[in-house]
Write an enzyme that holds these catalytic residues in place. Structure first.
Site, PDB file in Angstrom:
ATOM      1  CB  THR A 242       3.768  -2.267  -2.406  1.00  0.00           C
ATOM      2  OG1 THR A 242       2.529  -2.526  -3.067  1.00  0.00           O
ATOM      3  CG2 THR A 242       4.503  -1.156  -3.152  1.00  0.00           C
ATOM      4  CB  CYS A 243       1.857  -5.511   1.157  1.00  0.00           C
ATOM      5  SG  CYS A 243       1.252  -3.895   1.574  1.00  0.00           S
TER       6      CYS A 243
ATOM      7  NE  ARG B  10       0.127  -0.716  -6.515  1.00  0.00           N
ATOM      8  CZ  ARG B  10      -1.033  -0.687  -7.164  1.00  0.00           C
ATOM      9  NH1 ARG B  10      -1.090  -1.037  -8.438  1.00  0.00           N
ATOM     10  NH2 ARG B  10      -2.127  -0.280  -6.568  1.00  0.00           N
TER      11      ARG B  10
ATOM     12  CG  HIS C  95      -1.260   0.786 -14.444  1.00  0.00           C
ATOM     13  ND1 HIS C  95      -2.445   0.382 -13.863  1.00  0.00           N
ATOM     14  CD2 HIS C  95      -0.269   0.157 -13.750  1.00  0.00           C
ATOM     15  CE1 HIS C  95      -2.193  -0.467 -12.876  1.00  0.00           C
ATOM     16  NE2 HIS C  95      -0.870  -0.620 -12.792  1.00  0.00           N
TER      17      HIS C  95
ATOM     18  CB  SER D  86      -4.314   2.657  -3.191  1.00  0.00           C
ATOM     19  OG  SER D  86      -3.134   3.194  -3.696  1.00  0.00           O
TER      20      SER D  86
ATOM     21  N   PRO E 184      -1.540   7.623   1.060  1.00  0.00           N
ATOM     22  CG  PRO E 184      -0.865   8.700   3.011  1.00  0.00           C
ATOM     23  CD  PRO E 184      -1.902   7.780   2.464  1.00  0.00           C
ATOM     24  CD  GLN E 185       0.454   4.634   3.940  1.00  0.00           C
ATOM     25  OE1 GLN E 185      -0.426   4.849   3.112  1.00  0.00           O
ATOM     26  NE2 GLN E 185       0.236   4.690   5.238  1.00  0.00           N
TER      27      GLN E 185
ATOM     28  N   GLY F 224      -4.807  -0.290  27.554  1.00  0.00           N
ATOM     29  CA  GLY F 224      -4.640  -1.515  26.764  1.00  0.00           C
ATOM     30  C   GLY F 224      -3.278  -1.503  26.096  1.00  0.00           C
ATOM     31  CB  SER F 225      -0.499  -3.340  26.083  1.00  0.00           C
ATOM     32  OG  SER F 225      -0.988  -4.603  26.527  1.00  0.00           O
TER      33      SER F 225
ATOM     34  CG  MET G 115      -7.388  -1.576  17.980  1.00  0.00           C
ATOM     35  SD  MET G 115      -7.541  -0.643  16.452  1.00  0.00           S
ATOM     36  CE  MET G 115      -9.294  -0.637  16.245  1.00  0.00           C
TER      37      MET G 115
END
Lengths: 442, 273
Positions: free
Chosen positions: A58-59, A61, A108, A118, A124-125, A198-199, A202
């Site tokens: 993942t980003c 690990r 682990h 995390s 939760p991802q 706004g676009s 956020m």
């Protein structure tokens, strides 16, 4: 001889790196796609001789879990593998991979699945990412009975952590905090309408979180119409209307939630506009979320009845509170992890015991058979079935108690392991017998 | 059977105390798994209460509503029933810790002072008079529950407006839901009070007992008007937020004050003595 079982229980390894040990540039460079995961698993199975292997990439690990790898230094092997697949030589950069042997590798993985490892505690991802890792391993031929059971146990552990503790509760980002506040004020968001001012990024994140919470009608008010249209196209099935900033007073009365995140130097939404909108909407509650710095919404609007105005400071307070609560849940989650690790290791040991028990019984049955053959000539043919039955019965009775005790050895931790080792030692049962048997049973 | 009455009267506050403790524990334990304990304890207490009032009803030959302590006991039971109904409807259990202490307090007073079977049997009263009393008690209880939800709404409203995200903020249901709970309880109370008024007026006209100019009658009508205004404001005029809550709280305050005023300053033909 006494190390046979101990060695058998130490053939599971985890090697990897994560956000605690590596900077973002390294983690980013090592993220593997499906094909690369397939190559890594193939190498682990083929060149390292691993019976089963799983890659969790993942980003935050990149971790490799391997069972029965026959290389003396798995971290070194993984290091070479990463250089081969991703072109990054961690050793040359002076970077070390961490390595855990089971039960520490099991622990682990369980901690990872629960979100304890995390970057954002309890996020939760990771649960979905663990599931994906299993799917990819199955597709690449890396998974097997032990890893499948291991990942199932990890997912069960994560589920327990989320249902039995509050590790996954409370918002952990400003946008999520804003959506939680909307739910707290308005209840169900299913029939609510949102106005995004706004676009930018956020606004994009807000639309995603609001859609996840059931909001299906959006109005985007933005200076840059093109970017707003692009944002609208990402909203999937939701109904999205794009208007200019000047149209805000017109669309405001129809909105229940307003999220403002522009780079405007002054207020975009003034108190008189809010007051006018409240009159039209018969004073129904209106939630104003100001995610901009400097602020977009006139603070004077907060004084109006039924208008709830919250800025980044307020949202940060909610996020900090949630993280504090999650930290307080860590000991409870660690207890669940302990329980699940013990449970898994018990199952794992029982798997290792089965061949020993079979070999132990075969040993006695073979001796009985040999002795019977040696003395067969001394019996009349019609007495031979009775002699065989008698021998079998004696062996059964002699072995009943030891077999029962051996079968329970897996539940007794180290005492059980010593008991098994003693049996192997006393009766000369080699590990190879068991291993073959073990493979056959699978 | 008669000897059972004081025993159950003593047990009732204990049963409600256990329910209060279970609800308080569930409220305090954020994300706790044992929040089914409160509803179970409360159901047990309610069943015991129904049994208690039934035994007294059988022994006395009429609804046990002869004294102010009987009235309190029936109010406590009605509040518990109204609360259970709202809890089941909304699926929210964290407000029990605020409603049930009142039930417990009411019942402990009732058990302490009114735990005996009425020695002199009250003359037989028609079924619809009993129904008048019963609906009035249920209506007042619903107003009491509505008032508690109203106060909770105002506290939460104030916290959210002031960016105070306290434990109370985290444990309460959404503001909109609290408002609905307040108005639903008020609406239920209004319907029951309407029925009580109709039955009461019918009883006065048929029996010739009392008069419709009795202060309790017109004060009750005044209370009815306030609650009707509150419910109408919510459903027809789209009132949300503190305004609707203040009106319903005004109704409940008027109800309480009118009862005290009737007993202290007026001679009413149907006040509890």
């Amino acid at each position: 001889m006494s190390s046979n079982i101990a060695e058998a229980s130490l053939d599971f390894l985890c090697v990897g790196l994560n956000h605690e040990t590596s900077p973002l540039e390294i983690r980013d460079a090592l993220v593997m796609n499906e094909a690369e995961v397939g190559r890594a698993i193939e190498a682990l199975r083929g060149r390292a001789g691993a019976e089963e292997a799983i890659v969790l990439s993942t980003c935050n690990r990149t971790e490799i879990y391997a069972r029965g790898a026959r290389v003396s230094d798995l971290p070194l092997f993984v290091n070479d593998l990463l250089r081969e697949i991703k072109g990054m030589d961690l050793g040359a950069r002076g970077h070390r991979l961490y390595a855990y042997r089971d039960p520490e590798s099991v622990r682990h993985l369980f901690r990872v699945a629960c979100g304890l490892n995390s970057q954002v505690l309890g996020e939760p991802q990771i649960v979905g990412q663990v599931k994906d890792a299993l799917t990819l391993a199955a597709r690449s031929g890396g998974s097997g009975p032990v890893t499948e059971r291991l990942l199932d146990a990890a997912l069960r552990c994560a589920k327990r952590a989320r249902t039995e503790t509050s590790i996954g509760r409370g918002p952990i980002s400003s946008v999520y905090a804003a959506v939680s506040l909307a739910s707290k004020v308005l209840g169900s968001l299913g029939q609510r309408r949102a106005l995004l001012v706004g676009s930018g990024e956020m606004a994009g994140r807000s639309i995603c979180h609001l859609m996840d919470s059931g909001v299906s009608q959006f109005t985007i008010a933005a200076r840059n119409r093109e970017r707003a249209e692009a944002l609208a196209s990402r909203a999937g099935s939701a109904v999205v209307r794009v208007v200019s900033l000047e149209a805000i007073p017109v669309v405001l009365p129809g909105a229940d939630i307003v999220v403002s995140a522009t780079a405007s130097p002054g207020f975009v939404l003034h108190e008189p506009a809010v007051r006018g909108a409240m009159k039209i909407r018969k004073n129904r509650p209106l939630l104003l979320i100001d995610l901009a710095v400097p602020r977009d919404i006139d603070p004077a609007a907060a004084r109006l009845p039924n208008v709830f105005l919250h800025d980044l400071d307020a949202l940060a307070a909610i996020v900090a509170q949630s993280l504090e609560q999650r930290r307080a849940e860590v000991p409870g989650v660690e207890l669940i992890v302990d329980e699940e690790v013990t449970r898994f290791m018990r199952w794992y040991r029982s798997l290792m015991l089965k061949p020993t028990v079979t070999a132990f019984r075969s040993h006695f049955e073979r001796i009985a058979q040999e002795e019977l053959e040696r003395h067969r000539a001394r019996f009349r043919p019609e007495d031979q079935p009775a002699a065989e039955s008698l021998t079998r019965s004696i062996v059964q009775k002699l072995l009943h108690r030891p077999t029962t005790r051996l079968n329970r050895a897996g539940e007794d931790g180290n005492t059980g392991i010593r008991r098994i080792d003693a049996v192997r030692d006393l009766f000369g049962i080699e590990r190879e017998e068991g291993t073959d048997e073990d493979r056959d049973t699978r | 059977m008669r000897s059972l009455v004081p025993l159950i009267a003593t047990l009732l506050p204990v049963a409600y105390a256990l329910a209060v403790a279970a609800y308080a524990r569930a409220y305090a334990r954020e994300g706790g798994v044992s929040d089914h304990l409160g509803p179970v304890a409360l159901r047990v207490a309610v069943l015991l209460h129904v049994f208690y009032l039934s035994v007294r009803g059988v022994l006395e030959g009429h609804l046990p509503l002869a004294s102010v302590y009987d009235f309190l006991s029936a109010t406590g039971l009605s509040m518990a029933v109204v609360y259970l109904y709202i809890e089941a409807r909304e699926g929210i259990r964290t407000t029990g810790a605020f409603v049930l202490p009142f039930v417990f307090a009411i019942q402990i007073v009732s058990s302490a002072y009114g735990n005996q079977v009425t020695p002199e049997p009250v003359p037989l009263r028609p079924f619809w008079f009993e129904l008048h009393t019963l609906t009035a008690v249920l209506g007042y209880s619903a107003f009491a529950v509505s008032a508690i939800y109203g106060v909770l709404f105002l506290l939460l409203y104030r916290d959210i407006k002031a960016n105070r995200f306290s434990f109370f903020f985290r444990r309460m249901p959404p503001l909109e839901v609290l408002g609905q709970m307040n108005i639903r309880a008020a609406g239920g109370g209004l319907a029951l009070l309407t029925l009580a008024i109709i039955l009461g007026v019918g009883w006065v006209q048929r029996s010739g007992t009392g008069t419709l100019t009795d202060p309790k009658v017109w004060l009750t009508l005044f209370v009815w008007c306030i609650f009707a205004f509150s419910v109408l404001g919510y459903h027809r005029l789209g009132w949300r937020g503190p305004r609707a809550i203040y009106v319903s709280l005004a109704g409940f305050t008027t109800l309480l004050l009118s009862r005290v005023a009737v007993d202290l300053f007026f001679h009413s033909f149907h006040s509890f003595r």
